[in-house]
Design an enzyme around this catalytic site. Structure first.
Site, PDB file in Angstrom:
ATOM      1  N   GLU A 177       8.380  19.220 -49.181  1.00 52.79           N
ATOM      2  CA  GLU A 177       7.289  19.974 -49.804  1.00 52.79           C
ATOM      3  C   GLU A 177       7.301  19.927 -51.337  1.00 52.79           C
ATOM      4  O   GLU A 177       7.428  20.965 -52.004  1.00 52.79           O
ATOM      5  CB  GLU A 177       7.301  21.407 -49.276  1.00 52.79           C
ATOM      6  N   GLU A 308       6.971  19.933 -39.487  1.00 49.55           N
ATOM      7  CA  GLU A 308       7.379  21.344 -39.377  1.00 49.55           C
ATOM      8  C   GLU A 308       6.249  22.143 -38.752  1.00 49.55           C
ATOM      9  O   GLU A 308       5.093  22.014 -39.161  1.00 49.55           O
ATOM     10  CB  GLU A 308       7.706  21.963 -40.747  1.00 49.55           C
TER      11      GLU A 308
END
Length: 367
Positions: A177, A308
């Protein structure tokens, strides 16, 4: 001539099977496969490998591998440096001087355990989702190319070279991220570096620290370095949201080949496959979530793994239905989050839902 022919035949048939890309599919040993598994993430945050640290979490790591194998899974995503808390080795000026003498052996021990369980491992090198006490180390690599090159020369390439023949090495995830530390709302005449589409999106939650160009260069240089020592290596980035991973729907793909090369200048520094994360907000997925679209809607030319997600933040979807969606809607993998968080049994039920499936890609295969 006969001996030469036999030698060539042996070499061609004796090559190690590896994960590879075919169009928008992932293949293993010539077969279309689907990566089904979970995020281990960590056992001891940022202190799982190197300095003889693997031994402390070994039993937990291997328990996770056993659980995933017994429920029909085939892959695990695990974090490595994070923000440089314990690896690699830095000097007082922020340059990487090397790796300690157990980092590679710790990683290899984990890979050997994974091989015994027929599980591919994807190492996530860095984390952009938080800004904690050792962030200054990661910051140096992000903004100073000399420091980034020191990491590449003294840590990344030695790791990638030492581990490239490990059968359980699935690939390298450059950063988790990165958008957590991006500067949203920046205007640029170069579309690759324009982040106005991220204004008000939540991007930059850990700090408005880096431009899209700096993030792209960080990824580009490391991807190129890995491929320099291991041309067949698989490389990805764990993007927070499809808003940064597609040119469809009014968004912009920060990780396209064009944008990564534009940012860093290295032609080989591109991703093998895309990876996106998705969670609900107030019990609803955003309209861009992969759980609202088939893969084809994003108009990508490489495979995509949903890297995820979980039932607890799944907008009412069960773990089983989320794995089913990823499997049947054109995606190339699903890694639930995570062994360190939320119900492990819920996650295992999702993994088991795809056990032995072959209709949209082989899920169980031997290493």
């Amino acid at each position: 001539m006969l001996l030469t022919a036999l030698a060539v035949l042996f070499a061609s048939t004796g090559c190690q099977a590896r994960l590879s890309v075919s169009g928008t599919n992932l293949n293993y040993n010539g077969h279309h496969i689907f990566l089904s598994g979970a995020n281990q993430a960590w056992v001891n945050y940022a202190r799982d490998f190197g300095h003889n640290q693997y031994s402390k979490g070994k039993s937990t790591f291997e328990s996770t591998l056993s659980d995933i194998q017994s429920h029909g899974g085939n892959s695990v995503r695990v974090w490595l440096h994070i923000e440089g808390e314990s690896t690699p080795e830095f000097d007082n000026n922020g340059y990487v001087t090397g790796i300690d003498n157990t980092l590679i052996s710790d990683m290899r021990a984990y890979l050997h355990a994974a091989q015994r369980h027929n599980i591919l491992i994807f190492f996530t090198l860095w984390n952009g989702a938080v800004k904690q006490s050792t962030h200054y180390r990661l910051n140096g690599l992000m903004v100073d190319t000399r420091k980034l090159q020191s990491y590449i020369d003294h840590a990344l390439k030695p790791m990638a070279n030492a581990l490239k023949n490990e059968k359980a090495l699935g690939g390298w995830d450059i950063m988790n991220e990165p958008e957590g530390e991006i500067k949203p709302g920046e205007s640029s005449s170069e579309p690759c570096f324009d982040t106005r589409h991220l204004s008000g999106s939540g991007a930059g939650w850990a700090g408005h620290l880096y431009s899209a160009q700096e993030i792209g260069r960080f990824v580009n240089w490391q991807a190129a370095a890995i491929k320099e020592v291991d041309p067949g290596a698989m490389v990805t980035v764990g993007s927070w949201n499809m808003k940064a991973d597609t040119d469809a729907m009014g968004f912009h793909n920060l990780y396209s080949d064009h944008c990564l090369v534009k940012a860093g200048g290295k032609q080989s520094g591109t991703l093998s496959f895309y990876q996106v994360h998705t969670y609900d907000w107030q019990n609803h997925f955003g309209n861009e979530s992969p759980f609202k679209h088939s893969f084809s809607n994003f108009r990508l030319k490489k495979p995509m793994v949903i890297g995820e997600f979980n039932q607890e933040h799944g907008a009412g979807m069960s773990s089983e239905s989320m794995f089913e969606w990823a499997y049947t809607k054109g995606y190339s993998g699903a890694w639930t989050w995570s062994r360190t968080d939320v119900s492990w049994n819920n996650q295992l039920r999702g993994i088991q839902h795809l056990k032995s499936r072959t209709d949209h890609g082989q899920v169980q295969f031997g290493l």
